[in-house]
Design an enzyme around this catalytic site. Structure first.
Site, PDB file in Angstrom:
ATOM      1  N   ASP A 331      50.909  14.575 -74.615  1.00  0.00           N
ATOM      2  CA  ASP A 331      49.826  14.221 -75.511  1.00  0.00           C
ATOM      3  C   ASP A 331      50.103  14.828 -76.887  1.00  0.00           C
ATOM      4  O   ASP A 331      51.074  15.561 -77.064  1.00  0.00           O
ATOM      5  CB  ASP A 331      48.471  14.673 -74.960  1.00  0.00           C
ATOM      6  CG  ASP A 331      48.440  16.146 -74.590  1.00  0.00           C
ATOM      7  OD1 ASP A 331      49.454  16.825 -74.816  1.00  0.00           O
ATOM      8  OD2 ASP A 331      47.406  16.613 -74.095  1.00  0.00           O
ATOM      9  N   ASP A 709      80.289  40.484 -52.111  1.00  0.00           N
ATOM     10  CA  ASP A 709      79.472  39.271 -52.090  1.00  0.00           C
ATOM     11  C   ASP A 709      78.104  39.517 -52.716  1.00  0.00           C
ATOM     12  O   ASP A 709      77.669  38.771 -53.585  1.00  0.00           O
ATOM     13  CB  ASP A 709      79.275  38.791 -50.655  1.00  0.00           C
ATOM     14  CG  ASP A 709      80.367  37.801 -50.250  1.00  0.00           C
ATOM     15  OD1 ASP A 709      81.262  37.584 -51.069  1.00  0.00           O
ATOM     16  OD2 ASP A 709      80.312  37.277 -49.134  1.00  0.00           O
TER      17      ASP A 709
END
Length: 897
Positions: A331, A709
Site C-alpha cells: 500500500d 563440524d
C-alpha cells in the site's frame, strides 16, 4: 470481572450500565482506576501453558537422528567398547541441550519482541480522552472505538453511530453484525447480543462509545484463547526440508555402515565385534549431528537481526519464505510515504468556510487520530480556526461514517444560523470524501458567496483542479455541505465548497529500496485506495515507475478498481505476467485479495503489506503477510506473519535480505558438514580396499564432529547476509536445500579432497618412519588385533594425529571457501569457531591425558608443514574449479559458495 448487578448488563439501559459499574459519561477518575487495576489486575490473558521443559528437552533427544545415535552408542557398548558408547551418547546429549537452549531462547526473544507493540486504546478519564495501553483498562472504563479497532475487553455499547461488528473470531461468521446501544429484553450470548462488543472482535464500520464490563481472563476471548492454546501449527517448509535431509543422510549412513560391516567380515576377515565397531564409525561419521542446532541458531539469529532493523517476526516459517519472495504488493500511505500528512493547497472561493466545514467533518483531535483528519485540523488551525471551539459552538447531532464503498463521510451539525453561512438554516450537513464520488452527489457549488448550479463546464473545471493537485502527489478531498430543514443526513443535492490537497511525502530511503527490489528481481506493485493520478505521482517520485532504457516501449500502467472489475481472471493473469511496474488505484479490499490470488496462480511468491481490518484477508492469503506496527490495526497485525515496527517499506527489503541469507547459510553449513563426513568415512573404506590399518578411530571421528563440524558450522550459520545476496533472482518455492549441485560439491569435491589429504598425511607419517604401503599392509593385522609393539603403536598414533589434523586444517580452508566470494572478512563467530577448533586439536594430540584417551601422539615437528599446506588447499582447489567452470560455461556459472 462479573457485572455487579442482578440484571445482565445487556438488559440495562446505557445510563443503568454506567451506574451499575460505578462509572459516568466522563469516565473513571484516576484514583478509582488505579484502585480497580490493583484489584482486578491487568487486562491481559493469563500466560499460555507451554509444553513442559522436560518434555521439550525430550523432543530434542528423541528425534530420528538422535535415536540413530542412541542405537549406535548401545551397539558400541555391546561390542565391548563402552567408552565409545558413552562418547556417542555424550554427543547426543550435548546437541540436544544446545538445540533445546536455542529453541528456548528463540521463544523468549519472540515473547519479548511481541511486547514491543502494545495495543493502545482511547479512554475517557476524568472527562478527558487519553491514550492508554490496553492492559491498563479496568471495568468501568469508557472507550472510543471506530472502524478497524480491535475491541480490547468485553464492552457494552453506550453510544453508537452506524456501528457494525466483525465477530468472526468467536462465531466463525465473517458478515458484519449491526450493533447499537438499546437494552435487550432478555439475556443473549455475548457474541449475539446486539449491544455487546466481546473482546477480540473488531469494529467493521462506524464508531461508538463503549463501557468496559469484563477484562483479562473473564472475557469471552479468554475462553476462546484457552481452547486454542494447545493447538500446534503445522510444520513449515524449512522444517519439512530439514526433516527430508535428515532422513536422506541417515539412510546413506545406515547403508554405508551395513556395507562396511559386511565387507569387514568377508573381505578383510575382521571379527564381527570389531567389524561392528568400524560400521558404527561409518554411521557416526555420516550423521550430521550439528544440523538441527545450527538450523535453530540460524533462524534465531535472523529473527534477532530483523528485530534490530525494526521487523518483528511473528512466525518463524516466514523467515525462510522471505528468501523466495518475488512480488511485493504494497500500500502507499504510511508504507511508501512518511504518514506525515500536511495541508498543502486548497481550491474554492471561500477558503475559511471550506476549512471550517472540513474540520467539523473529522473525528480526530489535533494530535490524535487519522493522519488525514489531523492534517485538516492542523491546517484549519493555521488559518485562524479553532477546531475544538468550533465543535462546541456547532455540536454534532448525527454521523454517517466513511466506508470504502461510498468513499464519503457526513455529519449533521446544529448550525444555529451561524453567520459565516449567509443563508439562514438550523441544521447543516458537512460531507468530505473522494472528489469524483462526491461531485456526483453535488447539484450546486459555492462560488463568490452564492450557491450556483453545477453545469458541465463547472464540473470540468472541478475535475481539472482535482487532476492538477493529484499530479503533484497530493491526496485530494472534496468538501461539500447541505443546509437542512430537517435533522437528517442525505448525501444528495449537495453544495460543493471546494477541494483540499494534502501531501504525504515519500519516506527517506524508499527510492533506494525500490531500486534494490528491481535489482533483486522482485516486482513491486502499489495497491492503494487513492486516486489514480495521486498514486502515479507518488510512484514516480519513489522510482516505482522508472522504466529501464531497454523497455521504453512498455508504457506505465495505472489500473483503477473499476478497470480491474472488467477484467476476467485470465486477462488479469496475463497483465500481471507481462507487466512488472504496476499501480492499482481505487482498489476495494476484495480486489486486493483477488490480485494476491492471481499472482499466486502464476507461481509467484507474494508478500503483501496492509494496515486496516479490510486488509486481513489479503494478508492471510499472501505467502508473507506484513502488517504495520504503528498505524496498523490489531486485526491486521494478528493476520500478518511479520510486523514492521516503523511502518517503513525499506524494512521489508532488509527482511527479504535476511531471508535470503538464512537460506544461503543453511546451504553452506550443509556443504561444510557433509564434506567433513566424507573425509571421516575415507579411512574405513581405505582400510577395506588397501588392507591397511584404519587411519582414524571412532572416538577420533567424534572429536572431529564436536570440534570441526559443530563450532565453525555454527560460525557459518551466524554469518550475516553477504553484500551480493540481493543481486540474484528470487529462488523457486520448490527449490530444495539439498540439491544435486550441493551434493556434488560436498561429496565429490571438498569431501573427496579432504579424504585424500587425510590419507596422504597418514601415509606420509608412516613413510617418514621408513614404512611404505607393503610394510604397512604387513603390520596391519597386528594393529587390528591389538598385537602390535609399542613402537608400532606410537607410529600409528602419530599417523592418526596427522590424519585428523589434515581433516581439521582442510576444514578451515573449506569453511573459508564456503563463505562466498563477496565477503571481505570472516565473521567474528566464524573466527572464534576456527580458533577453538585449532586449539582443541592441539590439545587432543599434545595434552597427554587427552592424547591417551583419543589414541594420538604428538606430531613430529617435521610434519607440521603438511598440516599448514592443508589449510589453503581447499581454497586454492575451489578457485581452480571456479576458473575452470567459468572457462567452460562462462562467468555466469557461479559456485554455491
Amino acid at each position: 470481572m462479573a457485572v455487579p448487578a442482578a440484571q445482565p448488563i445487556s438488559c440495562l439501559s446505557p445510563e443503568q450500565a454506567l451506574l451499575a459499574l460505578g462509572s459516568s459519561p466522563a469516565g473513571l477518575g484516576s484514583l478509582e482506576a488505579n484502585l480497580r487495576l490493583a484489584h482486578f489486575g491487568p487486562n491481559c490473558l493469563p500466560p499460555q501453558r507451554h509444553r513442559p521443559l522436560i518434555l521439550r528437552l525430550g523432543d530434542q533427544l528423541t528425534h530420528f537422528m538422535a535415536l540413530l545415535l542412541w542405537a549406535a552408542g548401545a551397539m558400541a557398548i555391546v561390542a565391548g567398547t563402552p567408552s565409545l558408547g558413552w562418547a556417542i551418547w555424550g554427543v547426543v546429549l550435548i546437541n540436544g541441550l544446545f538445540s533445546f537452549w536455542q529453541d528456548f531462547q528463540a521463544e523468549r526473544t519472540l515473547a519479548a519482541l511481541t511486547a514491543v507493540l502494545p495495543q493502545h486504546v482511547r479512554v475517557w478519564r476524568q472527562g478527558l480522552m487519553t491514550q492508554l495501553p490496553s492492559d491498563a483498562l479496568v471495568p468501568g472504563d469508557l472507550l472510543e472505538l471506530e472502524a478497524g479497532d480491535q475491541v480490547p475487553a468485553d464492552c457494552r455499547v453506550i453510544e453508537a453511530s452506524a456501528l457494525s461488528l466483525n465477530a468472526s473470531l468467536l462465531t466463525g461468521e465473517a458478515l458484519p453484525l449491526a450493533r447499537g446501544s438499546a437494552a435487550l429484553a432478555q439475556q443473549r450470548n455475548p457474541s449475539e447480543a446486539a449491544n455487546l462488543l466481546p473482546a477480540g472482535t473488531c469494529v467493521a464500520a462506524g464508531r461508538c462509545q463503549a463501557l468496559v464490563y469484563a477484562t483479562g481472563a473473564e472475557t469471552e476471548f479468554a475462553q476462546v484463547a484457552h481452547l486454542s492454546a494447545g493447538i500446534e501449527r503445522s510444520p513449515s517448509t524449512l522444517e519439512v526440508q530439514v526433516g527430508r535431509i535428515v532422513r536422506t543422510v541417515t539412510g546413506i549412513a545406515l547403508s554405508l555402515g551395513a556395507i562396511a560391516f559386511l565387507a569387514g567380515i568377508t573381505l578383510v576377515g575382521v571379527p564381527p565385534l570389531e567389524s561392528l565397531v568400524f560400521s558404527i564409525g561409518i554411521i557416526v561419521a555420516n550423521v550430521p549431528e550439528g544440523l538441527l542446532p545450527t538450523v535453530t541458531l540460524v533462524l534465531a539469529l535472523a529473527v534477532k537481526r530483523m528485530a534490530r532493523e525494526r521487523a518483528l517476526v511473528r512466525r518463524l516459517s516466514a523467515v525462510e519464505t522471505l528468501g523466495c519472495v518475488s512480488v511485493i504488493c504494497t500500500d502507499k500511505t504510511g508504507t511508501l510515504t512518511a504518514n506525515a500528512m500536511t495541508l498543502q493547497d486548497t481550491w474554492g472561493s471561500d477558503r475559511p468556510l471550506l476549512l471550517l466545514m472540513a474540520s467539523l467533518c473529522c473525528n480526530a483531535s489535533l494530535n490524535v487520530g487519522d493522519p488525514t483528519e489531523t492534517a485538516l485540523l492542523q491546517g484549519a488551525q493555521r488559518n485562524g480556526i479553532d477546531p475544538d471551539q468550533e465543535r462546541q459552538r456547532l455540536p454534532r447531532l448525527q454521523e454517517l461514517p466513511f466506508d470504502s464503498a461510498r468513499r464519503l463521510m457526513s455529519v449533521l451539525l446544529h448550525w444555529q444560523n451561524d453567520r459565516r453561512w449567509p443563508l439562514p438554516c438550523t441544521w447543516m450537513q458537512c460531507s468530505k470524501g473522494a472528489p469524483v464520488e462526491l461531485l456526483e452527489r453535488c447539484s450546486h457549488w459555492w462560488h463568490a458567496g452564492v450557491m450556483t448550479p453545477l453545469t458541465a463546464p463547472e464540473r470540468d473545471l472541478v475535475h481539472a483542479a482535482n487532476n492538477v493537485m493529484a499530479r503533484q502527489g497530493y491526496r485530494v478531498l472534496a468538501i461539500a455541505c447541505r443546509p437542512c430543514d430537517q435533522p437528517q443526513i442525505e448525501e444528495q443535492q449537495l453544495v460543493l465548497m471546494g477541494l483540499v490537497g494534502l501531501y504525504d511525502p515519500p519516506r527517506p530511503g524508499v527510492h533506494q529500496a525500490i531500486t534494490a527490489c528491481h535489482k533483486a528481481g522482485i516486482k513491486v506493485t502499489m495497491v492503494t485506495g487513492d486516486y489514480g493520478l495521486t498514486a502515479e505521482a507518488i510512484a514516480r517520485q519513489i522510482g516505482l515507475l522508472d522504466t529501464p532504457a531497454h523497455a521504453q516501449h512498455d508504457p506505465v500502467r495505472v489500473i483503477n478498481g473499476s478497470d480491474l472489475a472488467r477484467l476476467s481472471d485470465a486477462q488479469l493473469r496475463q497483465l500481471l505476467k507481462f507487466r512488472s511496474r504496476l499501480v492499482f488505484a481505487r482498489m476495494a479490499p476484495e480486489q486486493k485479495l483477488r490480485l494476491v490470488k492471481s499472482y499466486k496462480a502464476l507461481g509467484e511468491v507474494v508478500a503483501v503489506t496492509g494496515d486496516g481490518v479490510n486488509d486481513a484477508p489479503a494478508l492471510r492469503a499472501a505467502d508473507v503477510g506484513i502488517a504495520m506496527g504503528r498505524s496498523g490495526t490489531d486485526v491486521a497485525r494478528e493476520a500478518a506473519d511479520i510486523v514492521l515496527v516503523d511502518d517503513n517499506f525499506a524494512t521489508i527489503i532488509s527482511a527479504v535480505r535476511h531471508g535470503r541469507g538464512v537460506y544461503q547459510n543453511i546451504r553452506r553449513f550443509l556443504l561444510y558438514i557433509l564434506a567433513s563426513n566424507v573425509a571421516e568415512v575415507a579411512p574405513f573404506f581405505t582400510m577395506l580396499v588397501l588392507r591397511i590399518p584404519a587411519a582414524l578411530t571412532v572416538l577420533q571421528i567424534l572429536a572431529v564432529d564436536l570440534g570441526t563440524d559443530l563450532l565453525p558450522a555454527l560460525g557459518l550459520g551466524a554469518e550475516p547476509p553477504e553484500t551480493t545476496v540481493m543481486e540474484g533472482l528470487p529462488r523457486r518455492r520448490d527449490q530444495p536445500l539439498l540439491d544435486r549441485q550441493l551434493l556434488e560439491q560436498a561429496y565429490l569435491f571438498f569431501g573427496l579432497l579432504e579424504g585424500i589429504l587425510a590419507m596422504l598425511g597418514y601415509g606420509l607419517t608412516w613413510w617418514s618412519h621408513g614404512l611404505g604401503l607393503a610394510q604397512l599392509q604387513l603390520v596391519a593385522p597386528d594393529l587390528l588385533h591389538h598385537r602390535a609393539t609399542a613402537a608400532l603403536l606410537m607410529i600409528q598414533h602419530q599417523a592418526s594425529a596427522v590424519a585428523l589434523g589434515s581433516i581439521v586444517c582442510a576444514q578451515v580452508g573449506t569453511a573459508l571457501a564456503c563463505r562466498g566470494r563477496s565477503r571481505r572478512r570472516p565473521h567474528l563467530f566464524l573466527l572464534i569457531g576456527i580458533s577453538l577448533e585449532l586449539v582443541a586439536f592441539c590439545a587432543l594430540q599434545g595434552w597427554p591425558v587427552l592424547a591417551q584417551t583419543f589414541q594420538m601422539a604428538p606430531i613430529p615437528s617435521q610434519l607440521w608443514w603438511w598440516l599448514l599446506l592443508c589449510i589453503p588447499a581447499p581454497l586454492l582447489a575451489d578457485q581452480i574449479r571456479i576458473a575452470w567452470r567459468s572457462y567452460r560455461h562462462g562467468p555466469s556459472q557461479r559456485s554455491l559458495a
